[in-house]
Write a protein that holds these residues in place. Structure first.
Motif, PDB file in Angstrom:
ATOM      1  N   THR A  34      44.868 115.260  72.892  1.00  0.00           N
ATOM      2  CA  THR A  34      44.840 114.134  73.812  1.00  0.00           C
ATOM      3  C   THR A  34      45.522 112.938  73.158  1.00  0.00           C
ATOM      4  O   THR A  34      45.197 112.571  72.033  1.00  0.00           O
ATOM      5  CB  THR A  34      43.385 113.764  74.173  1.00  0.00           C
ATOM      6  N   VAL A  35      46.471 112.358  73.871  1.00  0.00           N
ATOM      7  CA  VAL A  35      47.166 111.161  73.395  1.00  0.00           C
ATOM      8  C   VAL A  35      46.621 109.977  74.189  1.00  0.00           C
ATOM      9  O   VAL A  35      46.707 109.950  75.422  1.00  0.00           O
ATOM     10  CB  VAL A  35      48.692 111.272  73.580  1.00  0.00           C
ATOM     11  N   THR A  36      46.027 109.017  73.494  1.00  0.00           N
ATOM     12  CA  THR A  36      45.364 107.916  74.184  1.00  0.00           C
ATOM     13  C   THR A  36      45.623 106.607  73.442  1.00  0.00           C
ATOM     14  O   THR A  36      46.196 106.589  72.353  1.00  0.00           O
ATOM     15  CB  THR A  36      43.849 108.191  74.312  1.00  0.00           C
ATOM     16  N   SER A  37      45.188 105.514  74.041  1.00  0.00           N
ATOM     17  CA  SER A  37      45.321 104.197  73.405  1.00  0.00           C
ATOM     18  C   SER A  37      44.324 103.247  74.051  1.00  0.00           C
ATOM     19  O   SER A  37      43.977 103.399  75.221  1.00  0.00           O
ATOM     20  CB  SER A  37      46.736 103.639  73.571  1.00  0.00           C
ATOM     21  N   GLY A  38      43.873 102.281  73.280  1.00  0.00           N
ATOM     22  CA  GLY A  38      42.985 101.284  73.854  1.00  0.00           C
ATOM     23  C   GLY A  38      43.743 100.304  74.732  1.00  0.00           C
ATOM     24  O   GLY A  38      43.233  99.838  75.742  1.00  0.00           O
ATOM     25  N   LYS A  39      44.974 100.029  74.370  1.00  0.00           N
ATOM     26  CA  LYS A  39      45.794  99.043  75.065  1.00  0.00           C
ATOM     27  C   LYS A  39      46.963  99.727  75.766  1.00  0.00           C
ATOM     28  O   LYS A  39      47.533 100.687  75.244  1.00  0.00           O
ATOM     29  CB  LYS A  39      46.315  98.011  74.063  1.00  0.00           C
ATOM     30  N   GLY A  40      47.313  99.251  76.940  1.00  0.00           N
ATOM     31  CA  GLY A  40      48.467  99.781  77.643  1.00  0.00           C
ATOM     32  C   GLY A  40      49.765  99.244  77.066  1.00  0.00           C
ATOM     33  O   GLY A  40      49.771  98.248  76.326  1.00  0.00           O
ATOM     34  N   GLY A  41      50.859  99.899  77.386  1.00  0.00           N
ATOM     35  CA  GLY A  41      52.165  99.408  76.979  1.00  0.00           C
ATOM     36  C   GLY A  41      52.532  99.649  75.536  1.00  0.00           C
ATOM     37  O   GLY A  41      53.430  99.000  74.999  1.00  0.00           O
ATOM     38  N   VAL A  42      51.862 100.604  74.873  1.00  0.00           N
ATOM     39  CA  VAL A  42      52.161 100.865  73.461  1.00  0.00           C
ATOM     40  C   VAL A  42      53.046 102.101  73.273  1.00  0.00           C
ATOM     41  O   VAL A  42      53.332 102.501  72.147  1.00  0.00           O
ATOM     42  CB  VAL A  42      50.861 101.027  72.637  1.00  0.00           C
ATOM     43  N   GLY A  43      53.481 102.717  74.374  1.00  0.00           N
ATOM     44  CA  GLY A  43      54.382 103.871  74.277  1.00  0.00           C
ATOM     45  C   GLY A  43      53.692 105.216  74.284  1.00  0.00           C
ATOM     46  O   GLY A  43      54.251 106.220  73.853  1.00  0.00           O
ATOM     47  N   LYS A  44      52.470 105.250  74.816  1.00  0.00           N
ATOM     48  CA  LYS A  44      51.650 106.466  74.795  1.00  0.00           C
ATOM     49  C   LYS A  44      52.294 107.632  75.544  1.00  0.00           C
ATOM     50  O   LYS A  44      52.390 108.747  75.017  1.00  0.00           O
ATOM     51  CB  LYS A  44      50.278 106.133  75.374  1.00  0.00           C
ATOM     52  N   SER A  45      52.719 107.400  76.783  1.00  0.00           N
ATOM     53  CA  SER A  45      53.288 108.493  77.582  1.00  0.00           C
ATOM     54  C   SER A  45      54.579 109.010  76.972  1.00  0.00           C
ATOM     55  O   SER A  45      54.846 110.221  76.962  1.00  0.00           O
ATOM     56  CB  SER A  45      53.549 108.019  79.018  1.00  0.00           C
ATOM     57  N   ASN A  46      55.381 108.109  76.447  1.00  0.00           N
ATOM     58  CA  ASN A  46      56.633 108.499  75.817  1.00  0.00           C
ATOM     59  C   ASN A  46      56.377 109.368  74.584  1.00  0.00           C
ATOM     60  O   ASN A  46      57.070 110.361  74.345  1.00  0.00           O
ATOM     61  CB  ASN A  46      57.435 107.254  75.437  1.00  0.00           C
ATOM     62  N   LEU A  47      55.353 109.005  73.803  1.00  0.00           N
ATOM     63  CA  LEU A  47      55.011 109.811  72.636  1.00  0.00           C
ATOM     64  C   LEU A  47      54.493 111.182  73.062  1.00  0.00           C
ATOM     65  O   LEU A  47      54.874 112.204  72.468  1.00  0.00           O
ATOM     66  CB  LEU A  47      53.959 109.102  71.782  1.00  0.00           C
ATOM     67  N   ALA A  48      53.624 111.218  74.079  1.00  0.00           N
ATOM     68  CA  ALA A  48      53.077 112.497  74.543  1.00  0.00           C
ATOM     69  C   ALA A  48      54.204 113.436  74.966  1.00  0.00           C
ATOM     70  O   ALA A  48      54.211 114.629  74.615  1.00  0.00           O
ATOM     71  CB  ALA A  48      52.107 112.263  75.699  1.00  0.00           C
ATOM     72  N   LEU A  49      55.173 112.908  75.707  1.00  0.00           N
ATOM     73  CA  LEU A  49      56.294 113.722  76.178  1.00  0.00           C
ATOM     74  C   LEU A  49      57.118 114.253  75.011  1.00  0.00           C
ATOM     75  O   LEU A  49      57.414 115.452  74.929  1.00  0.00           O
ATOM     76  CB  LEU A  49      57.163 112.886  77.110  1.00  0.00           C
ATOM     77  N   ASN A  50      57.497 113.392  74.107  1.00  0.00           N
ATOM     78  CA  ASN A  50      58.359 113.814  73.009  1.00  0.00           C
ATOM     79  C   ASN A  50      57.623 114.679  71.996  1.00  0.00           C
ATOM     80  O   ASN A  50      58.225 115.577  71.390  1.00  0.00           O
ATOM     81  CB  ASN A  50      58.981 112.592  72.340  1.00  0.00           C
TER      82      ASN A  50
END
Length: 296
Positions: A34-50
């Motif tokens: 699971t790739v998660t973050s407390g704050k939005g806009g930190v590049g989470k989805s981009n990291l999960a994809l790559n």
């Protein structure tokens, strides 16, 4: 319940009889990250994809689930159009096979995993049929990468605590670091604590990233009595933003850039950790234990 809803449930019931009992991979199941973050806009989805692409390029079969509540955009990052998603599987309009997308580099993409939160409202036999499809998805892959929403509200915590490995992403911004710690605190308060790993994204230097990782580790150890791993960092790299604008994963468009190399190194760490991780049961049965409910 409306007539339309009854009809949709009927479709699900009809499909239940057609779901095979097993597949070629037998009883093996995917490791879940699971790739998660407390704050939005930190590049989470981009990291999960790559990260999913890096694992796929290493020879693993990978499925990527977009569980970002109401704001899923992994299909957009890939240049795909994911109109159908898991909420349509839950309602009975589509099967899991219908909604899955052939993502980049051979990664299988499942849009709208946030629809799983609606499953608890379904009749038990419908829940069972959906769980069967999801467990078959698990058995067909080596890794499930789950992109959650940001924050620590209940649906996100459920995806986190059911996973084998949790990557908590932060940036050097003080607010992002504070929210990453809040995520660790929320997870450590639960009965089950998965393997927690922190990644610093957009780091200005290795030294800066190490300071952040060491501070988070020490704080978690002192005040939460929880160990978190230092999974490394992704350097600030303007190539990443260019790739996002082009809707092409940076690992494919610029495989030799600093960010791509760091993500490949992270993928190697994830493979090593997962090889030592032994978690009982499937991710989806832990996320949503219907069978136990049905037997009660």
């Amino acid at each position: 319940m409306t007539d339309q809803a009854r009809a949709l449930r009927g479709l699900v019931e009809q499909r239940a009889a057609m779901v095979p009992a097993s597949n070629a991979r037998g009883t093996t199941r995917a490791k879940t990250v699971t790739v998660t973050s407390g704050k939005g806009g930190v590049g989470k989805s981009n990291l999960a994809l790559n990260l999913a692409i890096a694992l796929r390029q290493s020879g693993a079969d990978v499925c990527l689930l977009d569980a970002n509540l109401g704001l899923g955009n992994l299909d957009v990052l890939c240049g795909e159009n994911g109109y159908w998603n898991l909420s349509h599987v839950v309602s009975g309009v589509r099967s899991l096979a219908d909604i899955s997308l052939a993502g980049p580099a051979g990664v299988r993409l499942i849009p709208g995993a946030s629809g799983l939160t609606e499953v608890a409202d379904c009749p038990t036999h419908v829940q069972r049929e959906i769980l069967t499809q999801l467990e078959q998805l698990e058995q067909a892959h080596d890794f499930l990468i789950i992109d959650t929403g940001s924050g620590i509200h209940l649906p996100v915590r459920r995806f986190i605590t059911a996973a084998d490995i949790v990557l908590i992403l932060t940036t050097p911004e003080p607010t992002a670091i504070a929210d990453a710690y809040a995520t660790v605190k929320a997870v450590s308060a639960g009965q089950v604590i998965p393997t927690l790993e922190v990644v610093v994204n957009q780091a200005g230097s290795r030294e800066e990233a190490n300071r952040i990782l060491e501070r988070l580790q020490e704080t978690a150890r002192t005040f939460l009595h929880t160990e978190i791993g230092a999974a490394g960092f992704i350097p600030f790299d303007s190539t990443v933003q260019q790739a996002v604008i082009r809707q092409t994963p940076v690992l494919l468009s610029s495989p030799r850039c600093p960010a791509s190399r760091a993500i490949e190194q992270l993928a190697r760490r994830i493979k090593n950790i997962s090889a030592q991780k032994q978690t009982e049961g499937s991710f989806f049965s832990r996320l949503w234990p219907i069978r136990q409910q049905a037997a009660a």
